[in-house]
Motif scaffolding. Structure first.
Motif, mmCIF file in Angstrom:
data_model
loop_
_atom_site.group_PDB
_atom_site.id
_atom_site.type_symbol
_atom_site.label_atom_id
_atom_site.label_comp_id
_atom_site.label_asym_id
_atom_site.label_seq_id
_atom_site.Cartn_x
_atom_site.Cartn_y
_atom_site.Cartn_z
ATOM 1 N N ASN A 6 0.827 -1.210 0.000
ATOM 2 C CA ASN A 6 0.000 0.000 0.000
ATOM 3 C C ASN A 6 0.863 1.263 0.000
ATOM 4 N N GLU A 64 0.609 3.900 -1.417
ATOM 5 C CA GLU A 64 -0.139 5.156 -1.446
ATOM 6 C C GLU A 64 -0.410 5.709 -0.049
ATOM 7 N N ASP A 65 -0.332 4.872 0.990
ATOM 8 C CA ASP A 65 -0.599 5.333 2.354
ATOM 9 C C ASP A 65 0.397 6.423 2.758
ATOM 10 N N ARG A 81 -1.373 10.688 0.152
ATOM 11 C CA ARG A 81 -2.616 11.010 -0.545
ATOM 12 C C ARG A 81 -2.534 12.383 -1.205
ATOM 13 N N THR A 139 -1.432 -3.195 -3.567
ATOM 14 C CA THR A 139 -2.187 -1.988 -3.238
ATOM 15 C C THR A 139 -3.668 -2.301 -3.113
ATOM 16 N N TRP A 140 -4.316 -1.572 -2.240
ATOM 17 C CA TRP A 140 -5.759 -1.695 -2.102
ATOM 18 C C TRP A 140 -6.464 -0.621 -2.926
ATOM 19 N N SER A 141 -5.936 0.599 -2.899
ATOM 20 C CA SER A 141 -6.651 1.701 -3.547
ATOM 21 C C SER A 141 -5.766 2.592 -4.409
ATOM 22 N N THR A 174 -7.340 2.957 -7.959
ATOM 23 C CA THR A 174 -8.667 3.573 -7.971
ATOM 24 C C THR A 174 -8.622 5.012 -7.464
ATOM 25 N N ASP A 175 -7.650 5.336 -6.597
ATOM 26 C CA ASP A 175 -7.505 6.704 -6.100
ATOM 27 C C ASP A 175 -6.665 7.575 -7.017
ATOM 28 N N VAL A 195 -3.727 -6.798 -6.320
ATOM 29 C CA VAL A 195 -4.868 -5.901 -6.158
ATOM 30 C C VAL A 195 -6.088 -6.712 -5.720
ATOM 31 N N VAL A 234 -15.537 -5.157 -4.171
ATOM 32 C CA VAL A 234 -14.591 -4.189 -4.733
ATOM 33 C C VAL A 234 -14.303 -4.659 -6.156
ATOM 34 N N HIS A 277 -11.530 -3.399 -10.473
ATOM 35 C CA HIS A 277 -10.472 -4.023 -11.266
ATOM 36 C C HIS A 277 -11.022 -5.149 -12.136
#
Length: 301
Positions: A114, A116-117, A120, A153-155, A158-159, A187, A193, A196
């Motif tokens: 992750n 992206e954590d 943001r 990654t989780w998001s 998508t983010d 993913v 969810v 994807h």
């Protein structure tokens, strides 16, 4: 294409689950240093020692309080309160620590967890840190400590934190050429969810882009942490595959996503594992069927 995910497996059952995974011809374990309260690596080490053919992937990103204190003492994070980092120094430290705990000279893959954590909206800083982390991981490959690396990654997609082309470019820059070792993407792929999965059915999105580059794509959370067992209905299961139970149908949907090469399932139940082996080894659900399922799920009641 079934791999053992270890995030939700109780510590006392982890070793037995790992030995069960070792019975698969292409056995794969996905773990992380923060799983099982920071004990996952050490609990897995005996099974990995007994089964050298069993492949293992770990991650770098999240820290337990104990790991944060150790990382701070090693001067690779600024304070012991840090709970997530992909800074290059930390990634190098965590990769070496993981190899020691797992008892492996070479780990099959390290995923940035992750990434992206903590970044943001700050895309430039994130890109710079990804490039620096990839540089460290390329060095680990050259030293023989790592076979390849990836991004879990989780998001992030998508983010809009990053794209597959951007990751590819950053890895190319880290390796000083196109022969980089960014080979994996992880993913979430499930009927909750479903972004994807939806994109992949249309030949778009990160799964399709990674697959086109020859990367392996691992589907995490195929049952959405077990929630699909109560969220999905027998009617949805029947629409996916006649006669299938809810768990089998939802797992089959994730495994049938175009471009997915491995599905990660966290279970310590031998019967559930064997059922999942049968599901993931069966012919894929046709894309048009999956498209119909997503259309039905998107229709308001």
């Amino acid at each position: 294409m079934l791999g053992l995910g270890t995030h939700r497996i109780p510590a006392e059952q982890l070793a037995a689950a790992a030995r069960r995974a070792a019975s698969c011809p292409s056995g794969w374990i996905d773990t992380a240093p923060n799983y099982c309260g920071g004990r996952a690596h050490r609990l897995l080490a005996p099974a990995l020692a007994d089964h050298p053919q069993l492949r293992v992937a770990t991650k770098a990103g999240f820290l337990t309080p104990a790991a944060a204190r150790a990382a701070h003492a090693a001067d690779v994070i600024e304070t012991p309160e840090v709970r997530h980092s992909i800074d290059a120094g930390f990634v190098r430290w965590q990769t070496e620590r993981s190899r020691t705990e797992l008892g492996r000279y070479q780990v099959d893959a390290v995923f940035l967890h992750n990434p992206e954590d903590g970044h943001r909206g700050d895309h430039d800083t994130l890109a710079n840190r990804l490039r620096a982390a990839f540089t460290v991981l390329e060095e680990e490959v050259r030293e023989g400590h790592l076979a390849a690396y990836g991004v879990a990654t989780w998001s992030g997609f998508t983010d809009g934190a990053f794209t597959v082309p951007l990751l590819d470019r950053l890895a190319t820059e880290a390796a000083d050429g196109p022969e980089h070792h960014l080979r994996y993407l992880q993913v979430p792929v499930n009927l909750v969810v479903d972004a994807h999965l939806d994109q992949a059915l249309n030949g778009r999105g990160p799964i399709a882009q990674a697959s086109q580059r020859g990367w392996e794509v691992h589907a995490s959370a195929p049952l959405h942490g077990g929630e699909l067992l109560t969220l999905a209905t027998p009617e949805v299961a029947a629409l996916i595959q006649a006669g299938a139970g809810i768990a089998a149908a939802c797992l089959a949907a994730a495994a049938s996503c175009p471009g997915v090469s491995r599905v990660l399932l966290a279970t310590a139940n031998p019967a559930h594992w064997n059922d999942a082996l049968a599901v993931t080894g069966a012919p894929a659900i046709p894309p048009q069927t999956l498209r119909t399922v997503l259309d039905v799920l998107a229709t308001p009641d």
